[in-house]
Enzyme design. Structure first.
Site, PDB file in Angstrom:
ATOM      1  N   GLY A 204      29.320 -10.633  -6.147  1.00  0.00           N
ATOM      2  CA  GLY A 204      29.153 -11.058  -4.755  1.00  0.00           C
ATOM      3  C   GLY A 204      29.780 -10.056  -3.801  1.00  0.00           C
ATOM      4  CG  ASN A 205      28.440  -9.468  -0.210  1.00  0.00           C
ATOM      5  OD1 ASN A 205      28.713 -10.112   0.785  1.00  0.00           O
ATOM      6  ND2 ASN A 205      27.224  -9.445  -0.741  1.00  0.00           N
ATOM      7  NE  ARG A 206      36.194  -8.117   2.561  1.00  0.00           N
ATOM      8  CZ  ARG A 206      36.253  -7.205   3.535  1.00  0.00           C
ATOM      9  NH1 ARG A 206      35.797  -5.983   3.318  1.00  0.00           N
ATOM     10  NH2 ARG A 206      36.742  -7.512   4.712  1.00  0.00           N
ATOM     11  CB  SER A 207      28.590 -11.450   3.724  1.00  0.00           C
ATOM     12  OG  SER A 207      27.950 -12.117   4.782  1.00  0.00           O
TER      13      SER A 207
END
Ligand code: PMT
Length: 420
Positions: free
Chosen positions: A221-224
């Site tokens: 995943g990512n930090r959005s």
């Protein structure tokens, strides 16, 4: 004198504008705003909080607008002034809007003329916050602004720059031109003017970060946080667009007035976006899409010790925006109008232009994601807009709600063609 576009001037001419002023040092700038509104041909009714009158007098506004400026909810009580003023207004603008005023508006507290009039309004509302950086960044203020935006208020600024007391930072009142443009856009004039070009258009916005499951426990995943995409969706709905929001996992509540489609992975996002794009006039991709996913999903939790976790094979995800661009045969200016975001940490203009061309976009919004006050998971952002016609627009540090407004202004201009 504030320069006003012909479209904005036309939108303001003959309209009744309620100007609410609250008690911050930027109250003195509200006098220039009143003057600019009157010059544009609007009838301006000023209401002041008791705090505002400590900074600038009612006589100043009376002189500039040709109408008495009021601050006492109980004076001439028989006129029921807060109701009468609110009913007359075509649009209401509150500048400066202090942290206290925003808190009252968010909770519905009506204990003076300004807040009482606010609770009676049925017209579009523009809020121009101004305060010290710490007050702006306080979670309570941010929550209040998010709530007011979700209820339909347009937020302009605040800007980054000199503040009272010799400080510098985010919290400065937006300049007159930006506030006037927001008031004009809120009036959404009929007749094909540039402001209002989103009205009735179908818009698809993506938000959040996709999750690519590895096993029942883990994902790529990512930090959005989804904040940028949600701000865009809310702002488009306020401009009268029919908005579909394709949201990868976020902690945010579904915005009012928007159809939200929840997805998890990049493949699910592609299916949703491609289906919606058929009928869309504009697609804006603010989502952070994982470029890769595990080639195989393991239905059992992978073991760290030789059980496969260190050997997860990756497969590329489709480039959703690139596919949409290619489906227009790479033709910029085709339908739907395509807007990408570019998350960069270096050489942002070069990388942004590359994405604009490679993905066949009409507009790319480049934001740096390596500073603490912009990019992922904060309420503020700064950006560089690059469009298909070679125009570049710098947006200094501001709220994501305000950046969303700038993006839609640019989209409206692209939809309607070059200005006269
Ligand atoms: O959600 P927030 O916490 O508010 O943070 C906002 C944000 C930083 C996520 C947002 O402003 C932003 O920059 N979004 C784009 C992030 C990104 O994926 O950038 P990119 O440079 O990798 O991709 C360029 C564009 O192609 C993006 O519009 C992206 O949605 C799109 N893309 C990328 C990969 C892919 N497989 N398919 C895509 O459509």
């Amino acid at each position: 004198m504030t320069a006003l576009s012909a479209d904005a001037a036309a939108a303001l001419r003959g309209r009744f504008v309620l100007l609410g002023v609250s008690g911050g040092i930027a109250a003195y700038k509200a006098a220039a705003l009143a003057r600019a509104l009157v010059t544009a041909g609007a009838t301006v009714q000023t209401v002041l909080t008791p705090g505002a009158t400590a900074f600038v007098g009612a006589a100043t506004f009376a002189g500039l607008t040709g109408r008495p400026a009021h601050s006492d909810v109980l004076a001439d009580a028989h006129e029921i002034r807060h109701v009468a003023i609110a009913r007359a207004a075509d649009v209401a603008v509150f500048a400066p809007a202090t942290a206290n005023l925003l808190a009252k508006f968010a909770t519905g507290l009506a204990d003076d003329l300004v807040s009482s009039a606010f609770t009676c309004l049925t017209c579009p509302v523009v809020l121009a916050p101004a305060m010290h950086t710490e007050m702006w960044q306080h979670p309570a203020t941010q929550a209040n602004v998010a709530l007011l935006a979700a209820r339909g208020a347009r937020i302009v600024g605040p800007d980054d720059g000199p503040l009272a007391g010799g400080d510098t930072g985010l919290g400065r009142l937006a300049d007159d031109a930006a506030i006037l443009a927001a008031v004009a856009a809120a009036l959404a004039p009929a007749g094909g003017d540039r402001a209002g070009a989103l009205r009735g258009r179908r818009v698809v916005v993506t938000a959040g970060g996709t999750r690519e499951p590895i096993d029942p426990v883990r994902y790529i995943g990512n930090r959005s946080s989804g904040k940028m995409g949600y701000a865009l969706a809310v702002a488009a709905a306020q401009r009268g667009a029919v908005v579909d929001l394709v949201a990868a996992p976020t902690a945010l509540p579904d915005p009012a007035g928007v159809t939200t489609h929840h997805v998890e992975t990049a493949l699910q996002m592609r299916d949703a976006v491609v289906a919606l794009a058929h009928d869309a006039d504009v697609v804006v991709k603010a989502a952070a899409v994982a470029d890769v996913r595990p080639a195989d999903y393991s239905p059992h939790k992978l073991r760290k010790d030789g059980g496969g976790l260190s050997a997860v094979a990756l497969a590329p995800n489709p480039d959703i925006l690139g596919e949409l661009g290619a489906s227009r045969n790479g033709a910029a200016a085709g339908r739907p109008l395509l807007v990408g975001f570019a998350a960069e940490t270096e050489r942002e203009e070069q990388h942004g232009r590359d994405k604009l061309q490679r993905k066949g976009l009409d507009l790319v919004v480049v934001n740096r994601v390596d500073s603490r006050d912009a990019g992922f998971d904060v309420d503020t952002n700064r950006a560089l807009l690059l469009d298909r016609d070679g125009r570049r627009t710098d947006v200094p540090l501001t709220s994501k709600a305000a950046l969303a407004g700038v993006v839609w202004d640019h989209v409206e201009a692209l939809l309607t063609g070059p200005a006269d």
